[in-house]
Design a protein around this motif. Structure first.
Motif, PDB file in Angstrom:
ATOM      1  N   VAL A 167      -6.506  11.205 -25.340  1.00 19.66           N
ATOM      2  CA  VAL A 167      -6.861  12.595 -25.431  1.00 19.66           C
ATOM      3  C   VAL A 167      -8.224  12.617 -24.711  1.00 19.66           C
ATOM      4  CG1 VAL A 167      -5.333  13.188 -27.513  1.00 19.66           C
ATOM      5  CG2 VAL A 167      -7.770  12.899 -27.892  1.00 19.66           C
TER       6      VAL A 167
ATOM      7  N   VAL B  43     -10.145  18.000 -26.293  1.00 26.30           N
ATOM      8  CA  VAL B  43      -8.855  18.246 -26.611  1.00 26.30           C
ATOM      9  C   VAL B  43      -8.603  19.237 -27.670  1.00 26.30           C
ATOM     10  CG1 VAL B  43      -8.688  16.373 -28.471  1.00 26.30           C
ATOM     11  CG2 VAL B  43      -6.455  17.171 -27.241  1.00 26.30           C
TER      12      VAL B  43
ATOM     13  N   TYR C  60      -8.071  16.501 -33.937  1.00 22.12           N
ATOM     14  CA  TYR C  60      -6.735  16.004 -33.571  1.00 22.12           C
ATOM     15  C   TYR C  60      -6.320  14.978 -34.628  1.00 22.12           C
ATOM     16  CZ  TYR C  60      -2.438  14.665 -31.002  1.00 22.12           C
ATOM     17  OH  TYR C  60      -1.034  14.425 -30.570  1.00 22.12           O
TER      18      TYR C  60
ATOM     19  N   ILE D 250      -4.632  14.084 -22.168  1.00 20.80           N
ATOM     20  CA  ILE D 250      -4.185  15.150 -22.716  1.00 20.80           C
ATOM     21  C   ILE D 250      -5.353  16.204 -23.135  1.00 20.80           C
ATOM     22  CG2 ILE D 250      -2.959  16.001 -24.950  1.00 20.80           C
ATOM     23  CD1 ILE D 250      -1.584  13.208 -25.125  1.00 20.80           C
TER      24      ILE D 250
ATOM     25  N   GLU E 282      -2.441  19.850 -26.927  1.00 24.63           N
ATOM     26  CA  GLU E 282      -1.056  19.839 -27.612  1.00 24.63           C
ATOM     27  C   GLU E 282      -0.624  20.910 -28.358  1.00 24.63           C
ATOM     28  OE1 GLU E 282       1.787  17.572 -30.876  1.00 24.63           O
ATOM     29  OE2 GLU E 282      -0.399  16.771 -30.496  1.00 24.63           O
TER      30      GLU E 282
END
Length: 331
Positions: free
Chosen positions: A213, A217, A233, A306, A309
């Motif tokens: 990530v 993120v 995260y 990333i 999400e």
């Protein structure tokens, strides 16, 4: 692999096909059009079990529109990929907004407003839906309506999932999902997401999250919660796993698509989480009973990492399974 126009006719592409059909049924109230949009033997996996055929979808849609007649489902994103020349698999992120003015299975009208996210992953062949996984953030709705999630969970009907949906996959998911072989596109991003699931989610190697990530993120989780940075995260994942510390994720479908207008590659997953309620007692006294969670995620990549999400699963369905194991259902 080129997708034939017959796969999404009469629209200009799969995204327009998905968004327009959704609007015709849900906003235009063409509920009976579901019989054209879904195959007669369509398989639909939801948070509370598996159903087959279009008629059950017609009935459940009618009841939901009656409960939320002004509900609008706005397409937040559509990730899709071809599955042969005449079919495509789509992951449709929907932001729903409306007001609760009709009765539901668990409450009389509250006249409160709500917003919530849904991800519907659908295989369409020649314009007809054959296989679907649909997950809703029902806990967000319940809380915004001022209802008690535990009380609602004790009242919801819980069915069973199709046994085949829970069997181990026959082939690696990058080669073929439950709906068949998939194209070899965006392999680097797809492999990165699957490694994240195995190493960080399943093996609990949370310290490795920064390999996958970006620094900035954002995790968008049920109940409209957002966590930022790699630390956030990790915390969002810990929160999900703490009640079921023995749980494992199993990915059943991967969908990848690149759209420059949306900033790059997006990869969507359908996954099962299975464990036992034997950890942190956040849902009341521990039962040691099995819990199965159907979930979907959409990952947004930028420069190979990333950056976001969106994870959707139904926390009311989790509470309902625990309540049933405990014998808490109303008489």
């Amino acid at each position: 692999m080129e997708l034939e126009k017959a796969a999404y006719a009469p629209y200009d592409g799969p995204e327009e096909f998905i968004t327009e059909w959704t609007d015709r049924i849900w906003v235009g109230r063409g509920i009976g059009l579901i019989r054209e949009n879904y195959a007669a033997d369509a398989v639909v996996h939801g948070a509370y079990g598996t159903t087959r055929g279009a008629e059950q979808v017609v009935r459940s849609t009618l009841m939901k529109i009656n409960a939320f007649p002004d509900r609008v489902g706005q397409a937040a994103d559509v990730v899709w990929e071809p599955r042969g020349p005449q079919a495509f698999l789509s992951s449709h992120l929907v932001l729903s907004a409306g007001r609760h003015t009709g009765p539901t299975a668990y409450a009389e009208p509250t006249f409160r407003e709500f917003t919530s996210y849904t991800i519907a992953t659908c295989l369409y062949r020649l314009g007809v839906m054959e296989h679907e996984w649909v997950v809703r953030d029902e806990a967000a709705v319940v809380r915004q309506l001022g209802l008690d999630p535990a009380e609602v969970a004790r009242r919801v009907a819980f069915g069973a999932w199709d046994e085949e949906a829970l069997r181990p996959p026959a082939r690696p998911v990058l080669e073929a999902g439950d709906t068949g072989p998939r194209p070899d596109r965006h392999r680097g991003e797809c492999e990165g997401v699957l490694e994240l699931v195995e190493q960080v989610w399943n093996q609990r190697m949370l310290h490795q999250v920064e390999q996958y990530v970006a620094r900035d993120v954002t995790s968008y989780l049920p109940r409209h919660r957002s966590f930022v940075r790699p630390d956030g995260y990790q915390r969002g994942l810990l929160e999900l796993l703490a009640p079921m510390p023995d749980a494992r994720f199993e990915v059943r479908e991967v969908v990848a698509h690149e759209d420059p207008a949306r900033g790059g590659v997006r990869v969507a997953l359908v996954w099962w989480l299975r464990g036992t309620y034997c950890g942190t007692p956040v849902h009341g006294p521990l039962t040691g009973s099995p819990v199965t969670v159907l979930g979907s995620s959409q990952f947004h990549f930028r420069d190979g990492r990333i950056v976001a999400e969106r994870r959707v699963y139904d926390e009311i369905a989790v509470l309902a399974q625990i309540a049933r194991a405990r014998g808490d259902e109303p008489a």
